[in-house]
Design an enzyme around this catalytic site. Structure first.
Site, PDB file in Angstrom:
ATOM      1  N   ASP A   1      38.383  22.758  64.861  1.00 42.05           N
ATOM      2  CA  ASP A   1      39.609  22.803  65.658  1.00 42.05           C
ATOM      3  C   ASP A   1      39.901  24.254  66.041  1.00 42.05           C
ATOM      4  OD1 ASP A   1      42.049  20.821  66.241  1.00 42.05           O
ATOM      5  OD2 ASP A   1      42.859  22.808  65.818  1.00 42.05           O
ATOM      6  N   ILE A   2      40.280  24.487  67.302  1.00 42.26           N
ATOM      7  CA  ILE A   2      40.654  25.839  67.735  1.00 42.26           C
ATOM      8  C   ILE A   2      42.043  26.151  67.190  1.00 42.26           C
ATOM      9  CG2 ILE A   2      41.125  27.331  69.717  1.00 42.26           C
ATOM     10  CD1 ILE A   2      39.137  25.676  71.322  1.00 42.26           C
TER      11      ILE A   2
ATOM     12  N   GLU B   1      41.524  19.934  71.539  1.00 46.48           N
ATOM     13  CA  GLU B   1      40.836  21.137  71.077  1.00 46.48           C
ATOM     14  C   GLU B   1      40.011  20.874  69.822  1.00 46.48           C
ATOM     15  OE1 GLU B   1      45.041  21.469  69.249  1.00 46.48           O
ATOM     16  OE2 GLU B   1      44.059  20.533  70.980  1.00 46.48           O
TER      17      GLU B   1
END
Length: 297
Positions: free
Chosen positions: A173-174, A216
């Site tokens: 995950d960003i 994301e």
């Protein structure tokens, strides 16, 4: 997330039922990413405009797109794209352009919408190949999509069970992605997603499967990799993202990622695909709660 996937499938199916009365020699642009996914626009007039205005030939209703954004000119078997002084620019294969001749397979991006240009030769075959590709690949990042990931994970877990070999799954995950969108805009967010995915795909094995799971969040299947080896891979990828210079419109955007990792030992009595994803997701949550920019296993 499931609702999003169902919408995409519906749109692509409608695109395949589109009227094909035009001659096969007419070039077209197919929507790879954005609203009307899979829809094709035939370039059957010498000149047409793409923009936000109601009066243009190809309307893309997004705030990031100018009323008259880019002109497409098709003459003598050649097609050119010319930016019309748009605020956010026109991009071909991720390079900002003023004017350029389009080649077969070029990707033209206006705002958050991506078109793929298909030349007039063998257009029907190319179109159906592209529609098939849209069922497996995310148009923005070129990573596999969630549907393909789910099928691949089941297949790889079955293979792992059959041969008694380990398989590792990482969920990624960003960090603070919403803040990136809020501070720099959604075009910057799309840029970060594309660049980050490109970095990771260039640094994994051919047999590894990298997919956009949603928003994301991404997933990485590592066939025949034990936990220790998977940790090394994930740490390498995390470090590459942290050190990369994400520069958008002259501004550097700091980007880091968090990863959750679980390994399947090959015994189907231990877990199924749903359980493996849930466990990797739990480790991702642990990484984010622990300060982000880290790998938890």
């Amino acid at each position: 997330m499931e609702k999003e996937n169902e919408t995409v499938v519906t749109v692509v199916s409608e695109a395949m039922r589109e009227d094909k009365s035009l001659a096969a020699g007419v070039p077209c642009m197919v929507v790879l990413y954005g609203k009307n996914l899979g829809k094709r626009y035939f370039l059957d007039t010498p000149e047409l405009i793409v923009g936000r205005s109601d009066s243009v030939a190809i309307q893309v209703d997004q705030e990031s797109i100018s009323r008259q954004h880019v002109k497409i000119v098709t003459l003598g078997g050649h097609t050119r794209a010319a930016d019309l002084g748009s605020t956010n620019g026109t991009f071909v294969n991720n390079e900002r352009i003023t004017e350029i001749e389009l080649r077969d397979g070029d990707q033209l991006r206006v705002g958050q919408t991506i078109f793929k240009y298909l030349s007039g030769s063998n257009i029907e075959s190319k179109y159906h190949e592209e529609i098939y590709r849209l069922t497996t690949v995310d148009g923005l990042t070129q990573a596999f999509n969630k549907r393909y990931f789910q099928e691949a994970l089941g297949r790889e877990m079955n293979r792992s069970s059959r041969y008694g070999r380990a398989l590792s799954l990482a969920m990624l995950d960003i960090d603070f992605f919403k803040k990136i969108n809020d501070l720099h805009g959604h075009l910057a967010g799309d840029y970060v997603l594309r660049e980050m995915a490109g970095i990771l795909m260039q640094n994994i094995r051919r047999e590894d499967i990298f997919a956009r799971y949603g928003g994301e969040e991404f997933s990485l299947i590592l066939p025949e990799v034990e936990e220790q080896g998977a940790m090394q891979v994930c740490e390498k990828l995390r470090g590459l993202v942290e050190l990369y210079h994400f520069d958008f419109n002259g501004k550097t955007i700091p980007v880091t990622v968090s990863l959750g990792l679980r390994t399947y030992a090959g015994d189907p009595k231990d877990m199924d695909a749903t359980t493996l994803i849930a466990q990797a997701d739990a480790k991702l949550y642990e990484a984010k709660q622990g300060g982000r920019n880290r790998v938890c296993a």
